[in-house]
Write a protein that holds these residues in place. Structure first.
Motif, PDB file in Angstrom:
ATOM      1  N   VAL A 146       0.849  -1.198   0.000  1.00  0.00           N
ATOM      2  CA  VAL A 146       0.000   0.000   0.000  1.00  0.00           C
ATOM      3  C   VAL A 146       0.882   1.244   0.000  1.00  0.00           C
ATOM      4  O   VAL A 146       1.948   1.264   0.616  1.00  0.00           O
ATOM      5  CB  VAL A 146      -0.942   0.036   1.228  1.00  0.00           C
ATOM      6  CG1 VAL A 146      -1.991  -1.047   1.149  1.00  0.00           C
ATOM      7  CG2 VAL A 146      -0.157  -0.080   2.518  1.00  0.00           C
ATOM      8  N   PRO A 147       0.444   2.296  -0.702  1.00  0.00           N
ATOM      9  CA  PRO A 147       1.216   3.541  -0.701  1.00  0.00           C
ATOM     10  C   PRO A 147       1.053   4.262   0.634  1.00  0.00           C
ATOM     11  O   PRO A 147      -0.053   4.322   1.185  1.00  0.00           O
ATOM     12  CB  PRO A 147       0.590   4.338  -1.852  1.00  0.00           C
ATOM     13  CG  PRO A 147      -0.812   3.833  -1.929  1.00  0.00           C
ATOM     14  CD  PRO A 147      -0.749   2.377  -1.557  1.00  0.00           C
ATOM     15  N   VAL A 148       2.149   4.807   1.144  1.00  0.00           N
ATOM     16  CA  VAL A 148       2.131   5.490   2.435  1.00  0.00           C
ATOM     17  C   VAL A 148       2.273   7.001   2.250  1.00  0.00           C
ATOM     18  O   VAL A 148       1.600   7.796   2.905  1.00  0.00           O
ATOM     19  CB  VAL A 148       3.242   4.958   3.347  1.00  0.00           C
ATOM     20  CG1 VAL A 148       3.307   5.769   4.646  1.00  0.00           C
ATOM     21  CG2 VAL A 148       3.028   3.479   3.651  1.00  0.00           C
ATOM     22  N   ASN A 149       3.161   7.392   1.324  1.00  0.00           N
ATOM     23  CA  ASN A 149       3.406   8.824   1.142  1.00  0.00           C
ATOM     24  C   ASN A 149       3.914   9.096  -0.270  1.00  0.00           C
ATOM     25  O   ASN A 149       4.622   8.280  -0.859  1.00  0.00           O
ATOM     26  CB  ASN A 149       4.426   9.321   2.165  1.00  0.00           C
ATOM     27  CG  ASN A 149       4.521  10.832   2.204  1.00  0.00           C
ATOM     28  OD1 ASN A 149       3.520  11.521   2.058  1.00  0.00           O
ATOM     29  ND2 ASN A 149       5.715  11.352   2.398  1.00  0.00           N
ATOM     30  N   VAL A 150       3.520  10.250  -0.809  1.00  0.00           N
ATOM     31  CA  VAL A 150       3.986  10.707  -2.107  1.00  0.00           C
ATOM     32  C   VAL A 150       4.455  12.149  -1.963  1.00  0.00           C
ATOM     33  O   VAL A 150       3.746  12.978  -1.390  1.00  0.00           O
ATOM     34  CB  VAL A 150       2.879  10.631  -3.174  1.00  0.00           C
ATOM     35  CG1 VAL A 150       3.328  11.315  -4.469  1.00  0.00           C
ATOM     36  CG2 VAL A 150       2.488   9.183  -3.453  1.00  0.00           C
ATOM     37  N   VAL A 151       5.655  12.434  -2.461  1.00  0.00           N
ATOM     38  CA  VAL A 151       6.188  13.794  -2.413  1.00  0.00           C
ATOM     39  C   VAL A 151       6.629  14.181  -3.817  1.00  0.00           C
ATOM     40  O   VAL A 151       7.533  13.567  -4.388  1.00  0.00           O
ATOM     41  CB  VAL A 151       7.376  13.910  -1.441  1.00  0.00           C
ATOM     42  CG1 VAL A 151       7.924  15.340  -1.468  1.00  0.00           C
ATOM     43  CG2 VAL A 151       6.952  13.524  -0.032  1.00  0.00           C
ATOM     44  N   LEU A 152       5.972  15.187  -4.375  1.00  0.00           N
ATOM     45  CA  LEU A 152       6.346  15.734  -5.670  1.00  0.00           C
ATOM     46  C   LEU A 152       7.188  16.993  -5.459  1.00  0.00           C
ATOM     47  O   LEU A 152       7.031  17.676  -4.438  1.00  0.00           O
ATOM     48  CB  LEU A 152       5.103  16.062  -6.489  1.00  0.00           C
ATOM     49  CG  LEU A 152       4.324  14.836  -7.005  1.00  0.00           C
ATOM     50  CD1 LEU A 152       2.933  15.234  -7.448  1.00  0.00           C
ATOM     51  CD2 LEU A 152       5.070  14.165  -8.144  1.00  0.00           C
ATOM     52  N   PRO A 153       8.079  17.314  -6.402  1.00  0.00           N
ATOM     53  CA  PRO A 153       9.005  18.439  -6.201  1.00  0.00           C
ATOM     54  C   PRO A 153       8.374  19.814  -6.407  1.00  0.00           C
ATOM     55  O   PRO A 153       9.058  20.822  -6.325  1.00  0.00           O
ATOM     56  CB  PRO A 153      10.085  18.180  -7.259  1.00  0.00           C
ATOM     57  CG  PRO A 153       9.366  17.476  -8.357  1.00  0.00           C
ATOM     58  CD  PRO A 153       8.344  16.610  -7.664  1.00  0.00           C
ATOM     59  N   PHE A 154       7.054  19.856  -6.639  1.00  0.00           N
ATOM     60  CA  PHE A 154       6.421  21.131  -6.951  1.00  0.00           C
ATOM     61  C   PHE A 154       5.930  21.876  -5.717  1.00  0.00           C
ATOM     62  O   PHE A 154       5.509  23.022  -5.804  1.00  0.00           O
ATOM     63  CB  PHE A 154       5.252  20.909  -7.923  1.00  0.00           C
ATOM     64  CG  PHE A 154       5.609  20.042  -9.097  1.00  0.00           C
ATOM     65  CD1 PHE A 154       6.606  20.420  -9.988  1.00  0.00           C
ATOM     66  CD2 PHE A 154       4.972  18.824  -9.288  1.00  0.00           C
ATOM     67  CE1 PHE A 154       6.944  19.612 -11.060  1.00  0.00           C
ATOM     68  CE2 PHE A 154       5.302  18.005 -10.352  1.00  0.00           C
ATOM     69  CZ  PHE A 154       6.303  18.396 -11.248  1.00  0.00           C
ATOM     70  N   GLY A 155       5.946  21.202  -4.567  1.00  0.00           N
ATOM     71  CA  GLY A 155       5.520  21.858  -3.337  1.00  0.00           C
ATOM     72  C   GLY A 155       4.037  22.131  -3.257  1.00  0.00           C
ATOM     73  O   GLY A 155       3.601  23.018  -2.521  1.00  0.00           O
TER      74      GLY A 155
END
Length: 252
Positions: A146-155
């Motif tokens: 399962v996905p826990v966290n997603v961080v994109l570089p766009f803020g």
């Protein structure tokens, strides 16, 4: 009953997708909003509804395109309990024919839905990594990814939330759709696998598998995942399969 096509209303949204007619019942939006009511804000709620709409549409598109491969036209209905792909006709050459699909073809059509979702999730992960973002995965019940966290570089927090929800719906819901409980996709696959092994009693055996698996996952949902909705859903599906067994005649 659950998973049956709802009666059309004047509030339905109708459009075509890849040449396939799509009808969205108004209760689809209501249920999507209820599921996302704890999202934390109007923007997050809208994001969740968009994710559910896109994900279920892609899932049903997988079924529809698989049917098209075997000459079957179909239409997609999104309704209060998810989605449904309804076959309309089977075309062979220039005419119409009522030729039954083989068990392997039925299995392929059933698997095409959840695996379309898995493919969408894979593209989302690859896209996130390509732009320099990160995806953190965990496990549920020690085995389910399962996905826990997603961080994109766009803020932009809403983009992170969108991708995380997209991964959650297509991975988590996709896996549970493969549970061997009828009428989920996993139940259809089990039915045709058992029909190949035992044409006379395969359907009856698949219903027993559906009853046992449905009860098991209802208990897992309630006691291990703390999900009353999941417990009620699988208990209801197990009961439906048991009713089908009670009304069966002969080999069915």
């Amino acid at each position: 009953m659950l998973f049956q096509s709802p009666t059309p209303t004047r509030f339905d949204l109708n459009f075509s997708f890849f040449g396939i007619p799509v009808r969205v019942h108004p209760l689809f939006w209501v249920i999507a909003v209820l599921f996302g009511s704890s999202s934390g804000g109007i923007v997050q709620l809208v994001t969740w509804v968009v994710v559910v709409f896109v994900s279920i549409l892609i899932h049903e598109l997988g079924h529809a395109l698989a049917m098209r491969r075997y000459g079957i036209s179909s239409n997609i209905i999104l309704h209060f309990s998810g989605g449904l792909t309804v076959p309309e006709s089977m075309r062979w050459g220039s005419g119409l024919a009522s030729v039954a699909l083989t068990p392997n073809q039925e299995i392929f059509i059933s698997l095409a839905g959840p695996f379309s979702g898995f493919l969408l999730a894979a593209f989302a992960i690859m896209g996130t990594l390509v732009v320099g973002g990160s995806v953190t995965m965990g496990t549920l019940l020690l085995v389910l990814p399962v996905p826990v966290n997603v961080v994109l570089p766009f803020g932009v927090a809403v983009l992170n939330s969108f991708v995380l929800n997209l991964l959650w719906v297509n991975i988590f819901w996709g896996i549970f759709n493969l549970v061997p409980v009828y009428p989920l996709d996993g139940g259809h696959v089990t039915r045709y696998v058992l029909l190949k092994a035992d044409p006379l009693n395969g359907v009856r055996k698949s219903l027993w598998v559906s009853v046992i698996a449905g009860i098991s996952f209802a208990l897992i949902g309630f006691f291990l995942l703390g999900s009353t909705y999941m417990a009620i859903l699988f208990a209801f599906l197990a009961f439906q399969s048991y009713q089908a067994l009670q009304s069966s005649v002969g080999g069915y």
